[in-house]
Every structure is written in C-alpha cells, then in structure tokens.
Design a protein around this motif. Structure first.
Motif, PDB file in Angstrom:
ATOM      1  N   ASP A  66       6.661   1.799   2.881  1.00  0.00           N
ATOM      2  CA  ASP A  66       5.347   2.420   2.949  1.00  0.00           C
ATOM      3  C   ASP A  66       5.256   3.343   4.156  1.00  0.00           C
ATOM      4  O   ASP A  66       4.771   4.473   4.063  1.00  0.00           O
ATOM      5  CB  ASP A  66       4.301   1.308   3.073  1.00  0.00           C
ATOM      6  CG  ASP A  66       3.201   1.465   2.058  1.00  0.00           C
ATOM      7  OD1 ASP A  66       3.490   1.864   0.921  1.00  0.00           O
ATOM      8  OD2 ASP A  66       2.046   1.189   2.414  1.00  0.00           O
ATOM      9  N   ALA A  67       5.741   2.857   5.273  1.00  0.00           N
ATOM     10  CA  ALA A  67       5.665   3.627   6.514  1.00  0.00           C
ATOM     11  C   ALA A  67       6.506   4.891   6.424  1.00  0.00           C
ATOM     12  O   ALA A  67       6.120   5.949   6.938  1.00  0.00           O
ATOM     13  CB  ALA A  67       6.124   2.760   7.684  1.00  0.00           C
ATOM     14  N   ARG A  68       7.634   4.792   5.764  1.00  0.00           N
ATOM     15  CA  ARG A  68       8.505   5.965   5.646  1.00  0.00           C
ATOM     16  C   ARG A  68       7.840   7.058   4.827  1.00  0.00           C
ATOM     17  O   ARG A  68       7.910   8.243   5.160  1.00  0.00           O
ATOM     18  CB  ARG A  68       9.847   5.572   5.024  1.00  0.00           C
ATOM     19  CG  ARG A  68      10.686   4.686   5.909  1.00  0.00           C
ATOM     20  CD  ARG A  68      12.007   4.333   5.264  1.00  0.00           C
ATOM     21  NE  ARG A  68      12.876   5.494   5.074  1.00  0.00           N
ATOM     22  CZ  ARG A  68      14.084   5.428   4.508  1.00  0.00           C
ATOM     23  NH1 ARG A  68      14.530   4.258   4.070  1.00  0.00           N
ATOM     24  NH2 ARG A  68      14.823   6.495   4.383  1.00  0.00           N
TER      25      ARG A  68
ATOM     26  N   ARG B 128       7.759  -1.404   5.305  1.00  0.00           N
ATOM     27  CA  ARG B 128       8.691  -0.460   5.912  1.00  0.00           C
ATOM     28  C   ARG B 128       8.820   0.798   5.054  1.00  0.00           C
ATOM     29  O   ARG B 128       8.761   1.926   5.541  1.00  0.00           O
ATOM     30  CB  ARG B 128      10.054  -1.138   6.086  1.00  0.00           C
ATOM     31  CG  ARG B 128      11.107  -0.310   6.750  1.00  0.00           C
ATOM     32  CD  ARG B 128      12.202  -1.217   7.316  1.00  0.00           C
ATOM     33  NE  ARG B 128      12.405  -2.407   6.485  1.00  0.00           N
ATOM     34  CZ  ARG B 128      13.231  -2.466   5.443  1.00  0.00           C
ATOM     35  NH1 ARG B 128      13.951  -1.416   5.123  1.00  0.00           N
ATOM     36  NH2 ARG B 128      13.368  -3.576   4.749  1.00  0.00           N
TER      37      ARG B 128
ATOM     38  N   GLU C  31       7.050  -7.278   4.095  1.00  0.00           N
ATOM     39  CA  GLU C  31       7.690  -6.644   5.245  1.00  0.00           C
ATOM     40  C   GLU C  31       8.558  -5.495   4.762  1.00  0.00           C
ATOM     41  O   GLU C  31       8.455  -4.371   5.239  1.00  0.00           O
ATOM     42  CB  GLU C  31       8.549  -7.649   6.010  1.00  0.00           C
ATOM     43  CG  GLU C  31       7.771  -8.501   6.980  1.00  0.00           C
ATOM     44  CD  GLU C  31       8.695  -9.437   7.748  1.00  0.00           C
ATOM     45  OE1 GLU C  31       9.918  -9.200   7.747  1.00  0.00           O
ATOM     46  OE2 GLU C  31       8.179 -10.401   8.345  1.00  0.00           O
ATOM     47  N   GLY C  32       9.404  -5.813   3.820  1.00  0.00           N
ATOM     48  CA  GLY C  32      10.261  -4.785   3.249  1.00  0.00           C
ATOM     49  C   GLY C  32       9.433  -3.647   2.680  1.00  0.00           C
ATOM     50  O   GLY C  32       9.729  -2.480   2.895  1.00  0.00           O
ATOM     51  N   TRP C  33       8.373  -4.024   1.991  1.00  0.00           N
ATOM     52  CA  TRP C  33       7.517  -3.020   1.376  1.00  0.00           C
ATOM     53  C   TRP C  33       6.799  -2.186   2.435  1.00  0.00           C
ATOM     54  O   TRP C  33       6.673  -0.965   2.305  1.00  0.00           O
ATOM     55  CB  TRP C  33       6.514  -3.699   0.455  1.00  0.00           C
ATOM     56  CG  TRP C  33       5.652  -2.736  -0.264  1.00  0.00           C
ATOM     57  CD1 TRP C  33       4.355  -2.437  -0.012  1.00  0.00           C
ATOM     58  CD2 TRP C  33       6.042  -1.894  -1.362  1.00  0.00           C
ATOM     59  NE1 TRP C  33       3.914  -1.484  -0.879  1.00  0.00           N
ATOM     60  CE2 TRP C  33       4.922  -1.125  -1.715  1.00  0.00           C
ATOM     61  CE3 TRP C  33       7.235  -1.729  -2.070  1.00  0.00           C
ATOM     62  CZ2 TRP C  33       4.947  -0.195  -2.758  1.00  0.00           C
ATOM     63  CZ3 TRP C  33       7.266  -0.795  -3.102  1.00  0.00           C
ATOM     64  CH2 TRP C  33       6.134  -0.046  -3.430  1.00  0.00           C
TER      65      TRP C  33
ATOM     66  N   GLU D 255      14.214   2.073  -1.655  1.00  0.00           N
ATOM     67  CA  GLU D 255      14.748   2.398  -0.334  1.00  0.00           C
ATOM     68  C   GLU D 255      15.925   3.364  -0.466  1.00  0.00           C
ATOM     69  O   GLU D 255      16.064   4.325   0.293  1.00  0.00           O
ATOM     70  CB  GLU D 255      15.193   1.131   0.387  1.00  0.00           C
ATOM     71  CG  GLU D 255      15.714   1.387   1.791  1.00  0.00           C
ATOM     72  CD  GLU D 255      15.319   0.259   2.730  1.00  0.00           C
ATOM     73  OE1 GLU D 255      15.492  -0.911   2.352  1.00  0.00           O
ATOM     74  OE2 GLU D 255      14.821   0.556   3.831  1.00  0.00           O
TER      75      GLU D 255
END
Lengths: 192, 192
Positions: free
Chosen positions: B124-126, B122, B118-120, B70
């Motif tokens: 991934d989406a970025r 997010r 969930e963290g992942w 991140e």
DNA sequence: CCCAAGTGAGACATCAGTGTCTCAATAGCG
DNA sequence: CGCTATTGAGACACTGATGTCTCACTTGGG
C-alpha cells in the motif's frame, strides 16, 4: 403501531438494520446471522422475525438498494444540464446509499439465479445513458465506453465507501473524491 | 518429483487452482469447498490435500496475491521515469494478478485477525508513494490524496477484472480503460 | 513392465450455522 | 396501573458444509 412499520421506539428500524447488514456483509460476506444481528444491535431472534432467513435478508438488501438507487437517479435529474452537473448530482445523491450499493456490486451471486437483475439492468441502462449523453454532446471522451464508465462509477463509490468506513478517506470528501477522479482523473491538466 | 512442486503432469497446478479460486470467491464468497474444487477442475479430496481447509485456502490466496502484487510493483520500477509512465507499467503488470487483487481488496475479513496486513501495508505504501511522487513533481493533482488514489486504483482494477469476466469490457482494453480513467478521467479536456 | 505417487469418487462422523420455539423482561398505550 | 406488543436470551432439532478416510484408477518414472 406495527402497521406503521416505525414510530414505536421499541420496534426495530428495518432500514437501519438493512444498512448495517449491508455494511457488514459487503466486507465479510460469510458473516453469521448472529453477527449481522449483533452489528445491528438486535438479537438473532428479532432479526429472524423481520427477515425469514439469510436469503430473505439478502433479497431485502437487494430490493432496498435498487429502490434507493433508483430514487437517487430520479433525484439527480440525469437529463438536466450538462452531463458533468448531472453526474455530480448523482454522486451526491448516492452517498447515503453507498454502503448498500457496495454490497449489491460485490454480491454478484444475486444475479446468478434468474433475472431479478431486471431491476438492476434498468438502473444500469440509465447510468450508461448519462455517460452516452455526455459523449454525444462532446463533453466526455468517447474512447471510454459508457459500460465501463458505469462500472467504474460503481467501483469507485464502493471503494470510497469502504475507505471512509476504514478512515482512509474523510467522510466529507466522499463526493469530491469520486466526482473529481471520475471526471478529471489524477493527471494535472494544463487547463485546470 | 513432489519436491519440485511442479513438473509432474498429473500433479495439480497450485497457482492455477488459487487463481480460479480467487476468481470464484471474489464473486461468491459463500462458495463451497466443493464448488471451488469443481471450478478448478479437481476433486474436493485433492483440493483438501493441497489446502488443509477453507482458512488455509484463503491464507494461501492472500500470500500469493501479496507475493505477485509485490512482484508486479518491482517489475513496474515505480521510481523510473514520470509517475504516469510508472503507473501505466504498474497497471500493465497487474493485469494477470487482477483476479487475485480483487479478492484481496474485497475480502476485508483477512485483515481483521491481527496484522498479516503488514505485508499489505507495505505494498500500500509503495503505491501511495508513487502517487505522492507524481504530486510532488507537479504531474498529478494535489487535491486527490495519495491514499484515495491508491484505493481507487485497487477498486478500478477489481471492477475492471469483473467487467472483463462478465463480458462488459473487452479483455484487450483492460489496461487502457483503467490507466486512462485513472489518469485523465471521463472529461474531455481541451488540451487532449 | 512394475511400482510409486497422485488423483477422483464416495462414505462417514463432526460441527457450525440455521430456523423455530418458549419464556421472562421491557416499553408504550389506554 | 394493567394490557398488549415486541424484544433478548436461550434451548432445541435440523440441515448442509467440512474434514478425514478408504479404495480403485491413472499416470509417469525406473
């Protein structure tokens, strides 16, 4: 009938078990023998009857993977036509073996022992030779080493196999996604 | 001094241990806690003092990987300049985290539990958003889905990290090999 | 200089996975 | 309709990894 290795409906399909095991173990290397058996739809005892133990199972996975990948290399006729055509044929032929290949590439521990990697090194050399041919014929760029292109091919095949497995990529796009990315990359060229 | 988490020379460098563990476990997922400890140059008891058990170690690996990736995404400023520039910055910033990332991508078992993904997801989406931006701005081809390009990036980063680790690719070429292959592919275009 | 904190090595009980076995059930084959 | 081969389920002992503990040693700070 057992001497045939198949044909008897109640007999376990050895290759099917191995493919299922590869798909599972490549995603969860710590999976239990029981989990492997369940995933293959057979009992733990039966799994043990066909593969003496976990090591034997992994060895069989390795052997089958090398054998099938070699068959794919033969079928792709890497020396025929342009390197690009040969690579596309290879990607197409590798699709059914993708799960096995993903396992082999991931499970690096196979190659720590001694040199069962002999078989693997030979296949490696054949793939690298294809990329080298493409470079020598002015078809591929020379700033990306054949060794890296080879590794990248393995990586993309494994990654795409997982992506298909998880539904992030459509199965029908397997060959296209790999071949196009590997050959042309993400950039949109003016001449394309 | 323990409240600082560092500073005491005799204190174990938590992050260093995790990086070593990631490098080892991503290549040999069945490695023993003792092997992990030895690889990190510490005793098994000490490893246990810092990570309650194997699960805790894996969780810590996951948390650090997500955190650092991140941070790399933030540092890469994915919305600035062309998508290509942003991607090159991302690849550069991801290099120190490559081992961790390879572990996360490989160890799919992390995401079977519930949704620490969930963290992942997010992150991934970025990454996918970057590729989508490149497509919308006519910079990237549209026939390769953002999801696939994202997976391919992960796969190439992990593959290259391993290749460097095994000496098949020079460490200094890490960024170049990934960025060039991902952006331009192996084919030699007339306009390049 | 002494003390607190941290570490490595080893001993130990525990436990999950493994490998082997038996036995009942089932499927194909003559 | 039996017979044989193969299987699944379960019981069992065994091995190796795990987690916890103690103890001696070292390091850095007061």
């Amino acid at each position: 009938m057992s001497h045939l290795g198949y044909g008897c409906l109640m007999t376990v399909d050895r290759e099917q078990v191995l493919r299922t095991a590869a798909a599972l173990l490549s995603r969860k290397a710590t999976a239990t023998m029981d989990e492997v058996a369940r995933a293959a739809g057979i009992g733990r005892a039966t799994l043990h009857r066909h593969f003496a133990g976990r090591d034997a199972l992994v060895r069989a996975l390795e052997a089958l993977g090398i054998q099938e990948f070699e068959a794919a290399l033969d079928a792709a006729r890497l020396d025929d036509g342009t390197a690009e055509e040969a690579l596309r044929r290879l990607v197409a032929g590798v699709e059914p073996v993708a799960g096995l290949l993903a396992f082999l590439v991931t499970e690096n521990q196979l190659f720590e022992g001694d040199q069962m990697n002999e078989g693997w090194a030979r296949l490696d050399a054949r793939v690298a030779a294809l990329f080298r041919r493409g470079q020598e014929q002015g078809e591929f760029r020379i700033d990306l080493t054949p060794a890296w292109l080879t590794e990248a091919l393995y990586g993309l095949v494994g990654t795409c196999a997982w992506a298909v497995q998880d539904g992030r990529v459509a199965a029908k796009d397997f060959q296209y996604m790999i071949a196009e990315l590997l050959l042309g990359g993400a950039r949109r060229s003016v001449d394309r």
